[in-house]
Write a protein that holds these residues in place. Structure first.
Motif, PDB file in Angstrom:
ATOM      1  N   LYS A 198      41.723  45.081  45.131  1.00  0.00           N
ATOM      2  CA  LYS A 198      40.944  45.979  45.083  1.00  0.00           C
ATOM      3  C   LYS A 198      40.201  45.934  42.950  1.00  0.00           C
ATOM      4  O   LYS A 198      38.757  45.625  43.012  1.00  0.00           O
ATOM      5  N   ILE A 199      41.394  45.641  42.380  1.00  0.00           N
ATOM      6  CA  ILE A 199      40.207  45.503  40.729  1.00  0.00           C
ATOM      7  C   ILE A 199      39.612  44.191  40.844  1.00  0.00           C
ATOM      8  O   ILE A 199      38.546  43.840  39.926  1.00  0.00           O
ATOM      9  N   ALA A 200      40.496  43.285  41.537  1.00  0.00           N
ATOM     10  CA  ALA A 200      39.811  41.747  40.900  1.00  0.00           C
ATOM     11  C   ALA A 200      38.829  41.658  41.985  1.00  0.00           C
ATOM     12  O   ALA A 200      37.754  40.760  41.234  1.00  0.00           O
ATOM     13  N   LYS A 201      38.285  42.408  42.957  1.00  0.00           N
ATOM     14  CA  LYS A 201      37.147  42.438  43.667  1.00  0.00           C
ATOM     15  C   LYS A 201      35.999  43.503  42.719  1.00  0.00           C
ATOM     16  O   LYS A 201      34.532  42.816  42.720  1.00  0.00           O
ATOM     17  N   ASN A 202      36.769  44.007  41.361  1.00  0.00           N
ATOM     18  CA  ASN A 202      35.683  44.931  40.911  1.00  0.00           C
ATOM     19  C   ASN A 202      35.414  44.097  39.767  1.00  0.00           C
ATOM     20  O   ASN A 202      34.802  45.159  38.180  1.00  0.00           O
ATOM     21  N   SER A 203      36.020  43.720  39.205  1.00  0.00           N
ATOM     22  CA  SER A 203      35.929  42.746  38.425  1.00  0.00           C
ATOM     23  C   SER A 203      34.905  41.932  38.120  1.00  0.00           C
ATOM     24  O   SER A 203      34.756  41.001  38.777  1.00  0.00           O
ATOM     25  N   GLY A 204      34.116  42.091  36.943  1.00  0.00           N
ATOM     26  CA  GLY A 204      33.011  41.110  36.188  1.00  0.00           C
ATOM     27  C   GLY A 204      33.584  39.816  35.562  1.00  0.00           C
ATOM     28  O   GLY A 204      33.077  38.802  36.082  1.00  0.00           O
ATOM     29  N   ILE A 205      34.799  40.254  34.820  1.00  0.00           N
ATOM     30  CA  ILE A 205      35.458  39.100  34.447  1.00  0.00           C
ATOM     31  C   ILE A 205      37.157  39.211  34.373  1.00  0.00           C
ATOM     32  O   ILE A 205      37.831  39.890  34.815  1.00  0.00           O
ATOM     33  N   LEU A 206      37.929  37.749  35.086  1.00  0.00           N
ATOM     34  CA  LEU A 206      39.539  37.416  35.251  1.00  0.00           C
ATOM     35  C   LEU A 206      39.503  36.759  33.942  1.00  0.00           C
ATOM     36  O   LEU A 206      39.263  35.153  34.213  1.00  0.00           O
ATOM     37  N   PHE A 207      40.400  36.941  32.895  1.00  0.00           N
ATOM     38  CA  PHE A 207      40.947  36.033  31.997  1.00  0.00           C
ATOM     39  C   PHE A 207      42.276  36.025  32.946  1.00  0.00           C
ATOM     40  O   PHE A 207      43.010  36.453  32.973  1.00  0.00           O
TER      41      PHE A 207
END
Length: 276
Positions: A198-207
């Motif tokens: 769910k966090i990944a879905k709402n992430s503008g950036i994934l570092f």
């Protein structure tokens, strides 16, 4: 690279939707602290005179057949983790969390507790951790490893007291480390599977920092961020499975620097944007 990072960080910081900044870390971020990476040349597990590949030793099946041996190894790693010190990369991530507050999330594959020791507040340990135990028979919840059980040298046996403390008080079965083994599946209770997706879905950036993408959930996290329009920033010293995932995508930045260098740049960009 810095210009690209500056542009995308600024865009996401000013967005109203899907504007989380998420960091996905792996063993590479703890290498500076002296903890061997999991799959590198030093990633073979050694116990006494026996040599094991992780895929054989690191399984629930092996634990059921050799619980004392697995616990000896787990307590050897406990001592290694406790003797390790947090490094500059851990500290940079703490600074970034302080800047971003509730827009920051950390998802880690590491079980070594160094992120927590560095002061991180919002953390999802998707491979479990070395602090906790649970009944191998499944009859109890997750609890802390008793304080009386100390870390061990590689050739040091369990004591009678250790064995007593590592037996389930309800059913008498062995307690086990609260970590994900190779023959097990991700779930929410231990691995925060659905929370992290769910966090990944709402992430503008994934570092993505110091991990090669060799396990399922981290790859699914990256795929989810891409699917919903987020950008992947691949921070590793060499190409990996995440690099392959994003090779044909526009919303990606490849950074071939050490984690400390890259994280320092990200922190400085954020400081500038927030101060404006």
């Amino acid at each position: 690279m810095k210009e690209q990072l500056n542009e995308i960080i600024r865009q996401v910081y000013n967005k109203k939707n899907r504007n989380l900044f998420t960091f996905l870390t792996g063993a590479g971020i703890s290498a500076e602290s002296g903890i061997p990476t999991y799959r590198g040349i030093d990633g073979i597990w050694i116990k006494g005179t026996k040599f094991h590949k992780p895929e054989e030793f690191g399984t629930f099946k092996y634990f059921k057949e050799n619980p004392e041996e697995v616990w000896q190894y787990s307590l050897f790693r406990k001592k290694m983790f406790e003797n390790a010190q947090t490094n500059e990369s851990h500290h940079e991530i703490v600074e970034i969390e302080n800047l971003l507050q509730d827009r920051f999330h950390l998802i880690t594959q590491n079980i070594d507790n160094l992120h927590r020791r560095s002061g991180i507040k919002t953390i999802y340990e998707i491979h479990g951790n070395n602090r906790e135990i649970k009944c191998s028979n499944g009859c109890k919840g997750i609890e802390n490893l008793p304080d009386e059980i100390e870390g061990k040298d590689i050739d040091e046996d369990l004591t009678e007291k250790d064995i007593e403390l590592l037996k389930c008080k309800e059913c008498g079965s062995w307690m086990r480390p609260n970590i994900l083994w190779f023959d097990e599946y991700y779930d929410e209770k231990t691995n925060k599977k659905f929370s992290s997706l769910k966090i990944a879905k709402n992430s503008g950036i994934l570092f993505i920092v110091g991990t090669s993408g060799a396990t399922n959930l981290p790859m699914a996290i990256a795929e989810s961020t891409l699917r919903y329009g987020g950008t992947i920033v691949d921070i590793n010293t060499e190409d990996n499975l995440f690099t392959e995932l994003v090779k044909d995508k526009k919303n990606k930045i490849i950074v071939r620097e050490t984690s400390t260098q890259a994280l320092k740049t990200i922190r400085e960009i954020l400081q500038t944007i927030i101060a404006e």
